[in-house]
Structure formats: C-alpha cells, structure tokens
Design a protein around this motif. Structure first.
Motif, PDB file in Angstrom:
ATOM      1  N   UNK A  21       0.792  -1.118  -0.044  1.00  0.00           N
ATOM      2  CA  UNK A  21      -0.059  -0.035   0.218  1.00  0.00           C
ATOM      3  C   UNK A  21       0.793   1.243  -0.108  1.00  0.00           C
ATOM      4  N   UNK A  22       0.402   2.244  -0.567  1.00  0.00           N
ATOM      5  CA  UNK A  22       1.237   3.592  -0.831  1.00  0.00           C
ATOM      6  C   UNK A  22       1.051   4.517   0.571  1.00  0.00           C
ATOM      7  N   UNK A  23       2.194   4.930   0.960  1.00  0.00           N
ATOM      8  CA  UNK A  23       2.220   5.745   2.099  1.00  0.00           C
ATOM      9  C   UNK A  23       2.963   7.118   1.521  1.00  0.00           C
ATOM     10  N   UNK A  24       2.741   8.110   2.263  1.00  0.00           N
ATOM     11  CA  UNK A  24       3.615   9.455   1.738  1.00  0.00           C
ATOM     12  C   UNK A  24       4.566   9.531   2.785  1.00  0.00           C
ATOM     13  N   UNK A  25       5.693   9.803   2.205  1.00  0.00           N
ATOM     14  CA  UNK A  25       7.056   9.484   2.693  1.00  0.00           C
ATOM     15  C   UNK A  25       7.886  10.793   2.729  1.00  0.00           C
ATOM     16  N   UNK A  26       8.466  11.183   3.970  1.00  0.00           N
ATOM     17  CA  UNK A  26       9.220  12.540   3.984  1.00  0.00           C
ATOM     18  C   UNK A  26      10.701  11.959   4.316  1.00  0.00           C
ATOM     19  N   UNK A  27      11.668  12.722   3.618  1.00  0.00           N
ATOM     20  CA  UNK A  27      13.167  12.280   3.716  1.00  0.00           C
ATOM     21  C   UNK A  27      13.871  13.452   4.397  1.00  0.00           C
ATOM     22  N   UNK A  28      14.700  12.941   5.431  1.00  0.00           N
ATOM     23  CA  UNK A  28      15.552  13.752   6.087  1.00  0.00           C
ATOM     24  C   UNK A  28      17.148  13.259   5.701  1.00  0.00           C
ATOM     25  N   UNK A  29      17.726  14.348   5.124  1.00  0.00           N
ATOM     26  CA  UNK A  29      18.990  14.071   4.711  1.00  0.00           C
ATOM     27  C   UNK A  29      18.973  13.659   3.275  1.00  0.00           C
ATOM     28  N   UNK A  30      19.497  14.448   2.311  1.00  0.00           N
ATOM     29  CA  UNK A  30      19.459  13.991   0.874  1.00  0.00           C
ATOM     30  C   UNK A  30      20.961  13.795   0.543  1.00  0.00           C
ATOM     31  N   UNK A  31      21.447  12.679   1.131  1.00  0.00           N
ATOM     32  CA  UNK A  31      22.758  12.252   0.608  1.00  0.00           C
ATOM     33  C   UNK A  31      22.750  11.077  -0.238  1.00  0.00           C
ATOM     34  N   UNK A  32      24.006  10.170  -0.413  1.00  0.00           N
ATOM     35  CA  UNK A  32      23.861   9.209  -1.490  1.00  0.00           C
ATOM     36  C   UNK A  32      22.822   8.074  -1.154  1.00  0.00           C
ATOM     37  N   UNK A  33      22.910   7.651  -0.102  1.00  0.00           N
ATOM     38  CA  UNK A  33      21.940   6.527   0.125  1.00  0.00           C
ATOM     39  C   UNK A  33      20.576   7.033  -0.032  1.00  0.00           C
TER      40      UNK A  33
END
Length: 344
Positions: A21-33
C-alpha cells in the motif's frame, strides 16, 4: 531460484514491493543513500515522496528536482510537522540518527532509520521505547533483512537444513579515500558502524547473541580505527569469524557452516545475489536471485514498512527493534575492547 532434483530450497515468501500500500514519505538528509532510496521508491514501488529536508536548502532543492519531490525544506522541523507525511526516512549522518528519530516520533510520525539506527544500544533502546509509547512504527533500514534472498536463508536456518551451525564466516571491506566522510571521527567514522553492522547482523542471524567477543584492530590513522577482526562465540560454542575494514577491498563473502552442510554466498553477501547450499550427503542446490541490487533492493524495506504501518504494527518481524539493539550491543562491546570512541 534453482534447485537440484535432490535438494529443494524453500521459495521466498516476500511479496513484490509494487504491491505494498502506498504511503506518503518524507526524507531527512539528501545524501547518497537517500538518492538510492528515492530511486527505489520511484521506480520499484507505489510509495510517494512528499517532501525532503536538508540543512542546506540548495542541496535539498536539487534533490527534490532530481527525484520529482514536490517540496524541499531547509530545516527538519517543518518536514516532520507536515500533515501529508505518514513516515519519515532518516538518512542524516550516524551521529544524528537518534536525534532525528526522536524528532519525528515526537511529531507523531512513523520512522525508518538508516543503519545504524543509533550510535549505541542505549540510544536504540530509547528510540524503541519512545516509538512504543507513542504507538508508532520504528524500524532500522537494514535492507538485507527484507530481501527475498535473506528470507530463503531464514527458512533454511529455521528448517535446520544445515544442521547445527558451528561456524559463520563474513567479511566486509571496502577501500575509501581519506577525504571520504568515513574518515571523519566527528561523524563516527571507521568501519564499525558503516560496514561492521552487516557482518555482526549476519553472524547473529545464525548464531544468536554472543556470549563472548574477542577482537583486534588496526588504526587507519592516529584518530581512527581502520580494521577490525573479531570472533563472536555463541551460547552453543559456535564461532563467527568476522572482518571489516576501510583500508582495502575484500571479497565481501559469507558462509554458514553446520553439521549437515554449508551455505556459501556469491558476490557481496549482504546484497541481492546468489548462494549455494552444499550438504554433506552430496546433495546441493543454488539460489539464483532475480533482484538486481541497488536501487531495487531498497524497495523491499520501504514496502515492508508500508505494509506494517498500514496493518497497525509497531515493528517488522523481519527485523525487530530487539534485533537492532542486539547488533548494537555487540558493536558496543567491540568498541569497548578496541577503545573506539564516538562523539557524545
């Protein structure tokens, strides 16, 4: 997956990531991984990335543009406060994982935290306790644990196909230039957390929590450990012989050796890939993986989190918080033995 007519390996029970099921994600830290994770979500799942946050606004905006993310924030507080974020993926430096996991949980968000989940076991216990007290999901992004390959390995161990495991062999070595962040003591650099987490996780999957740990180390420079060789002794007397280093490339192979047979990996053991089971009675079988590696393999951890959160679970049985804490307990003991210090 292929098996001989004489020996059949169990099939993977892991569902395709696109079906979660699709959830809404936030990302902290726009690095390589984080870029690999965003690519996995975009191309191999139905998950949606709502926002990214970085202390460097320009870097965050560039990341958002690269991956089609609607909003970029110049601070972390604004992201975790968003009503259109269900779960936060934390990919900031190791030294900030605990702080940012707590920030997101206090804001009422589920969390998936890059490995290592924290600098030590006490921090991981605090994250687990906070998540449980809030009724929120928390999981370490130990991507190996969620791969079809490792589900088959789990079943092989559970079924006792290899007999009693007496020996685990695993190495994870990669040469890094000295300007890489892994050489920065202020960021908890060295091989232990970045690379050593994998070999300890693999060993404890087969042998459980060790009753004794011995280790020797080699310095990369006057401030930083560069290599660790360790033996973990299991409650039954079995040994895990482990090596991790940032000073050289190593085969990155692993083997599980038991009274009835052996499982040996091909290629980098913690990634998607093939392995062979060879039994002492002459039967053998080869697992052939159809998962490509980065970034596809990262889709499985996101899908597992989405399924568990949707079901109201607070943890994943594939990789519980107790598993994470147990691994960090062993890493803490290696630090103590070798005198490795991380920032407070």
């Amino acid at each position: 997956m292929t098996s001989t007519s004489e020996l059949l390996l169990p099939p993977s029970r892991i569902a395709p990531p696109m079906n979660a099921p699709a959830l809404r994600w936030g990302i902290l830290g726009p690095g390589w991984i984080a870029a690999r994770f965003a690519e996995a979500l975009r191309h191999h799942t139905s998950q949606k990335i709502t926002a990214v946050a970085s202390r460097n606004a320009q870097r965050g905006s560039a990341f958002a543009a690269d991956w089609g993310i609607p909003t970029a924030h110049g601070n972390y507080d604004d992201l975790v406060a968003r009503s259109d974020v269900d779960v936060v993926y934390i990919a900031t430096p190791h030294t900030l994982h605990f702080e940012h996991a707590a920030l997101a949980l206090e804001a009422g968000k589920h969390v998936v935290v890059e490995k290592p989940l924290a600098l030590d076991a006490d921090q991981a216990r605090a994250v687990a306790e906070l998540a449980r007290s809030k009724g929120l999901f928390a999981m370490e992004a130990m991507w190996s644990a969620f791969l079809p390959k490792f589900d088959v390995i789990d079943q092989i161990l559970t079924q006792g196909m290899l007999g009693e495991i007496s020996t685990v062999l695993a190495d994870h070595g990669e040469h890094f230039d000295t300007d890489h962040r892994i050489y920065d003591p202020a960021l908890a650099g060295g091989p232990l957390l970045d690379l050593g987490t994998y070999v300890v996780y693999f060993a404890q999957k087969a042998l459980g929590r060790p009753t004794a740990v011995t280790a020797v180390g080699q310095q990369a420079n006057s401030q930083l450990n560069g290599q660790i060789s360790a033996i973990l002794t299991s409650p039954t007397g079995g040994h895990a012989v482990l090596n991790t280093t940032i000073l050289a490339d190593t085969p990155n192979l692993a083997a599980l050796c038991g009274s009835s047979g052996m499982l040996s990996t091909e290629g980098v053991f913690y990634r998607p890939g093939n392995f062979t089971v060879s039994l002492r009675d002459g039967r053998s079988a080869r697992f052939v993986d159809d998962v490509s590696g980065y970034p596809e393999g990262l889709a499985y951890e996101a899908a597992e989190a989405a399924r568990r959160i949707t079901s109201g679970d607070l943890e994943s049985p594939c990789h519980t918080m107790d598993h994470t804490i147990s691994t960090l307990d062993t890493l803490d003991e290696l630090r103590r033995l070798l005198g490795i210090e991380f920032p407070s």
